[in-house]
Structure formats: structure tokens, C-alpha cells
Design a protein around this motif. Structure first.
Motif, PDB file in Angstrom:
ATOM      1  N   GLU A  10     -18.815  -2.012 -16.926  1.00 44.80           N
ATOM      2  CA  GLU A  10     -18.864  -1.967 -18.442  1.00 44.80           C
ATOM      3  C   GLU A  10     -18.932  -3.480 -18.959  1.00 44.80           C
ATOM      4  O   GLU A  10     -18.634  -4.295 -18.372  1.00 44.80           O
ATOM      5  CB  GLU A  10     -17.520  -1.517 -19.069  1.00 44.80           C
ATOM      6  CG  GLU A  10     -17.237  -0.026 -18.790  1.00 44.80           C
ATOM      7  CD  GLU A  10     -15.698   0.454 -19.165  1.00 44.80           C
ATOM      8  OE1 GLU A  10     -14.951  -0.239 -20.042  1.00 44.80           O
ATOM      9  OE2 GLU A  10     -15.384   1.549 -18.884  1.00 44.80           O
ATOM     10  N   VAL A  11     -19.387  -3.520 -20.048  1.00 44.83           N
ATOM     11  CA  VAL A  11     -19.569  -4.865 -20.511  1.00 44.83           C
ATOM     12  C   VAL A  11     -18.335  -5.620 -20.613  1.00 44.83           C
ATOM     13  O   VAL A  11     -17.304  -5.129 -21.154  1.00 44.83           O
ATOM     14  CB  VAL A  11     -20.306  -4.822 -22.262  1.00 44.83           C
ATOM     15  CG1 VAL A  11     -20.089  -6.030 -23.162  1.00 44.83           C
ATOM     16  CG2 VAL A  11     -21.613  -4.220 -21.925  1.00 44.83           C
ATOM     17  N   GLU A  30     -22.865  -8.927 -19.479  1.00 44.23           N
ATOM     18  CA  GLU A  30     -23.148  -9.012 -21.090  1.00 44.23           C
ATOM     19  C   GLU A  30     -23.632  -7.679 -21.291  1.00 44.23           C
ATOM     20  O   GLU A  30     -23.309  -7.215 -22.605  1.00 44.23           O
ATOM     21  CB  GLU A  30     -23.839 -10.174 -21.156  1.00 44.23           C
ATOM     22  CG  GLU A  30     -23.012 -11.332 -21.229  1.00 44.23           C
ATOM     23  CD  GLU A  30     -23.786 -12.631 -21.458  1.00 44.23           C
ATOM     24  OE1 GLU A  30     -25.294 -12.402 -22.021  1.00 44.23           O
ATOM     25  OE2 GLU A  30     -23.574 -13.618 -21.952  1.00 44.23           O
ATOM     26  N   THR A  31     -24.267  -7.016 -20.612  1.00 46.99           N
ATOM     27  CA  THR A  31     -25.009  -5.599 -20.912  1.00 46.99           C
ATOM     28  C   THR A  31     -25.330  -4.921 -19.718  1.00 46.99           C
ATOM     29  O   THR A  31     -25.415  -5.536 -18.617  1.00 46.99           O
ATOM     30  CB  THR A  31     -26.516  -5.894 -21.508  1.00 46.99           C
ATOM     31  OG1 THR A  31     -27.365  -6.519 -20.730  1.00 46.99           O
ATOM     32  CG2 THR A  31     -26.196  -6.809 -22.763  1.00 46.99           C
ATOM     33  N   PRO A  34     -27.981   1.340 -17.642  1.00 45.19           N
ATOM     34  CA  PRO A  34     -27.908   2.597 -16.788  1.00 45.19           C
ATOM     35  C   PRO A  34     -29.200   3.470 -16.477  1.00 45.19           C
ATOM     36  O   PRO A  34     -29.185   3.807 -15.463  1.00 45.19           O
ATOM     37  CB  PRO A  34     -26.861   3.484 -17.449  1.00 45.19           C
ATOM     38  CG  PRO A  34     -26.827   3.286 -18.830  1.00 45.19           C
ATOM     39  CD  PRO A  34     -27.275   1.883 -18.879  1.00 45.19           C
ATOM     40  N   LEU A  35     -30.123   3.261 -17.335  1.00 43.75           N
ATOM     41  CA  LEU A  35     -31.548   4.049 -16.998  1.00 43.75           C
ATOM     42  C   LEU A  35     -31.983   3.339 -15.988  1.00 43.75           C
ATOM     43  O   LEU A  35     -32.743   3.880 -15.124  1.00 43.75           O
ATOM     44  CB  LEU A  35     -32.370   4.133 -18.426  1.00 43.75           C
ATOM     45  CG  LEU A  35     -31.587   5.041 -19.420  1.00 43.75           C
ATOM     46  CD1 LEU A  35     -32.539   4.873 -20.635  1.00 43.75           C
ATOM     47  CD2 LEU A  35     -31.449   6.283 -18.944  1.00 43.75           C
ATOM     48  N   GLN A  36     -32.055   1.762 -16.147  1.00 41.62           N
ATOM     49  CA  GLN A  36     -32.762   1.216 -14.961  1.00 41.62           C
ATOM     50  C   GLN A  36     -31.948   0.653 -13.800  1.00 41.62           C
ATOM     51  O   GLN A  36     -32.190   0.114 -12.760  1.00 41.62           O
ATOM     52  CB  GLN A  36     -33.144  -0.122 -15.559  1.00 41.62           C
ATOM     53  CG  GLN A  36     -34.384   0.135 -16.814  1.00 41.62           C
ATOM     54  CD  GLN A  36     -35.036  -0.948 -17.228  1.00 41.62           C
ATOM     55  OE1 GLN A  36     -34.433  -2.323 -16.935  1.00 41.62           O
ATOM     56  NE2 GLN A  36     -36.251  -1.014 -17.977  1.00 41.62           N
ATOM     57  N   GLY A  37     -30.559   0.934 -14.006  1.00 39.59           N
ATOM     58  CA  GLY A  37     -29.634   0.739 -13.047  1.00 39.59           C
ATOM     59  C   GLY A  37     -29.409  -0.998 -12.771  1.00 39.59           C
ATOM     60  O   GLY A  37     -29.262  -1.343 -11.799  1.00 39.59           O
ATOM     61  N   THR A  38     -29.349  -1.584 -13.803  1.00 44.91           N
ATOM     62  CA  THR A  38     -29.393  -2.958 -13.953  1.00 44.91           C
ATOM     63  C   THR A  38     -27.998  -3.515 -14.756  1.00 44.91           C
ATOM     64  O   THR A  38     -27.587  -2.614 -15.651  1.00 44.91           O
ATOM     65  CB  THR A  38     -30.483  -3.719 -14.288  1.00 44.91           C
ATOM     66  OG1 THR A  38     -30.966  -3.409 -15.798  1.00 44.91           O
ATOM     67  CG2 THR A  38     -31.702  -3.448 -13.445  1.00 44.91           C
ATOM     68  N   VAL A  39     -27.736  -4.586 -14.795  1.00 43.77           N
ATOM     69  CA  VAL A  39     -26.691  -5.212 -15.390  1.00 43.77           C
ATOM     70  C   VAL A  39     -27.217  -6.607 -15.723  1.00 43.77           C
ATOM     71  O   VAL A  39     -27.901  -7.265 -14.709  1.00 43.77           O
ATOM     72  CB  VAL A  39     -25.164  -5.241 -14.936  1.00 43.77           C
ATOM     73  CG1 VAL A  39     -24.799  -3.926 -14.718  1.00 43.77           C
ATOM     74  CG2 VAL A  39     -25.268  -5.904 -13.574  1.00 43.77           C
ATOM     75  N   GLU A  57     -30.333 -10.961 -14.839  1.00 41.11           N
ATOM     76  CA  GLU A  57     -30.261  -9.532 -14.769  1.00 41.11           C
ATOM     77  C   GLU A  57     -30.397  -9.058 -12.954  1.00 41.11           C
ATOM     78  O   GLU A  57     -31.152  -9.767 -12.499  1.00 41.11           O
ATOM     79  CB  GLU A  57     -31.572  -8.800 -15.345  1.00 41.11           C
ATOM     80  CG  GLU A  57     -31.668  -7.390 -15.327  1.00 41.11           C
ATOM     81  CD  GLU A  57     -32.508  -6.731 -16.361  1.00 41.11           C
ATOM     82  OE1 GLU A  57     -32.246  -5.507 -16.940  1.00 41.11           O
ATOM     83  OE2 GLU A  57     -33.403  -7.611 -16.743  1.00 41.11           O
ATOM     84  N   THR A  58     -29.667  -8.353 -12.628  1.00 37.92           N
ATOM     85  CA  THR A  58     -29.741  -7.918 -11.256  1.00 37.92           C
ATOM     86  C   THR A  58     -29.257  -6.432 -11.187  1.00 37.92           C
ATOM     87  O   THR A  58     -28.850  -5.926 -12.238  1.00 37.92           O
ATOM     88  CB  THR A  58     -28.452  -8.535 -10.297  1.00 37.92           C
ATOM     89  OG1 THR A  58     -28.822  -8.528  -9.125  1.00 37.92           O
ATOM     90  CG2 THR A  58     -27.246  -8.406 -10.786  1.00 37.92           C
ATOM     91  N   LEU A  59     -29.571  -5.730 -10.057  1.00 31.44           N
ATOM     92  CA  LEU A  59     -29.209  -4.258  -9.722  1.00 31.44           C
ATOM     93  C   LEU A  59     -27.752  -4.315  -9.910  1.00 31.44           C
ATOM     94  O   LEU A  59     -26.849  -4.942  -9.351  1.00 31.44           O
ATOM     95  CB  LEU A  59     -29.964  -3.681  -8.780  1.00 31.44           C
ATOM     96  CG  LEU A  59     -31.360  -3.759  -8.585  1.00 31.44           C
ATOM     97  CD1 LEU A  59     -31.892  -3.559  -6.820  1.00 31.44           C
ATOM     98  CD2 LEU A  59     -31.793  -3.113  -9.472  1.00 31.44           C
ATOM     99  N   SER A  60     -27.239  -2.807 -10.621  1.00 30.93           N
ATOM    100  CA  SER A  60     -25.897  -2.647 -10.707  1.00 30.93           C
ATOM    101  C   SER A  60     -25.335  -2.692  -9.398  1.00 30.93           C
ATOM    102  O   SER A  60     -24.348  -2.797  -8.960  1.00 30.93           O
ATOM    103  CB  SER A  60     -25.658  -1.656 -11.633  1.00 30.93           C
ATOM    104  OG  SER A  60     -26.483  -0.471 -11.350  1.00 30.93           O
ATOM    105  N   LYS A  61     -26.150  -1.973  -8.410  1.00 30.08           N
ATOM    106  CA  LYS A  61     -25.474  -1.772  -6.853  1.00 30.08           C
ATOM    107  C   LYS A  61     -25.415  -2.897  -6.209  1.00 30.08           C
ATOM    108  O   LYS A  61     -24.701  -2.942  -5.280  1.00 30.08           O
ATOM    109  CB  LYS A  61     -26.451  -0.526  -6.287  1.00 30.08           C
ATOM    110  CG  LYS A  61     -27.821  -1.082  -5.862  1.00 30.08           C
ATOM    111  CD  LYS A  61     -28.566  -0.133  -5.317  1.00 30.08           C
ATOM    112  CE  LYS A  61     -29.986  -0.706  -4.989  1.00 30.08           C
ATOM    113  NZ  LYS A  61     -30.866   0.391  -4.434  1.00 30.08           N
TER     114      LYS A  61
END
Length: 131
Positions: A10-11, A30-31, A34-39, A57-61
């Protein structure tokens, strides 16, 4: 590759992981996309000094949520105050300064007030420190 439940990110969450360039990073979200799987992570610490202070920006995984920490020493609070100054988080700085003053005064009443579930939030309002 780091595993993690990306839908739980979560943010405001404090995370550690790696960037798309393979840099080891630590910071807060910061953001979340979920659609692109990034944070997007505001980087507080990194093995590449040029990345510190930037939002990447990087992959959430590739990131994982850090556990909530207990702060109980003056030294820990001083380090967090440095972090609040680095991130220009005035509200968090004021909370930490109050906690530091309470510890320095060392009165029995102040210690009793500070036992329990006191939390501190970063500038996004997410709490990363819990007593």
C-alpha cells in the motif's frame, strides 16, 4: 527474485528490494499500480548513492514490506529524525522531536505516557514505526 504478496503493498509502506537496474533499495511506496504490477518507491537508502532521494518505479514482486519496528532509544529516534529531515516530513519530525524530548526529560510521567501503541507516520500518513 524476492517473493511477496504484491496486493498487500500500500501507499506509505516501508519496503526493501531492488530496482530494475539491480540496485538494492530501501524506502517507502508513493504509488501502487496493480495493473502493471509496479510500485513507485521514494528511495531513502541505496547501494547507488545517485538514486537516494529519488522516486523510482520497480516491479512490485521485487520489493517486500518491512516489518514494523519498535523504537526505544535516543539514538534510534535521532536516526529517524535525520530521515524525517531528509524526506522533508515536518509532521513526522515534530512527532519524533516530542518523543526525543520526552526521553531526554526522563520523568516518570513521560515514560508512562509513552508506553503503549504510539505510532509515527511518514509524510504519506502510513505508519512505519510502532511501540
Amino acid at each position: 527474485m524476492m517473493t511477496n504478496n504484491k496486493w498487500q503493498l500500500e501507499v506509505g509502506d516501508w519496503v526493501k528490494g531492488k530496482s530494475e537496474n539491480g540496485e538494492l533499495i530501501r524506502g517507502y511506496i508513493e504509488t501502487v499500480n496493480p495493473l502493471q504490477g509496479t510500485v513507485k518507491v521514494n528511495v531513502i537508502a541505496c547501494d547507488n548513492e545517485k538514486t537516494i532521494g529519488k522516486t523510482i518505479e520497480t516491479l512490485s514482486k521485487w520489493v517486500e514490506k518491512l516489518p514494523i519496528s519498535v523504537i526505544d532509544t535516543e539514538e534510534q529516534i535521532l536516526h529517524l529524525i535525520d530521515l524525517a529531515l531528509l524526506t522533508k516530513d515536518e509532521h513526522w519530525f515534530m512527532e519524533l522531536s516530542t518523543k526525543l524530548n520526552s526521553i531526554r526529560q526522563g520523568s516518570e510521567g513521560d515514560r508512562k505516557k509513552n508506553t503503549g501503541d504510539t505510532t509515527f507516520g511518514n509524510r504519506l500518513g502510513k505508519y512505519g514505526i510502532k511501540e
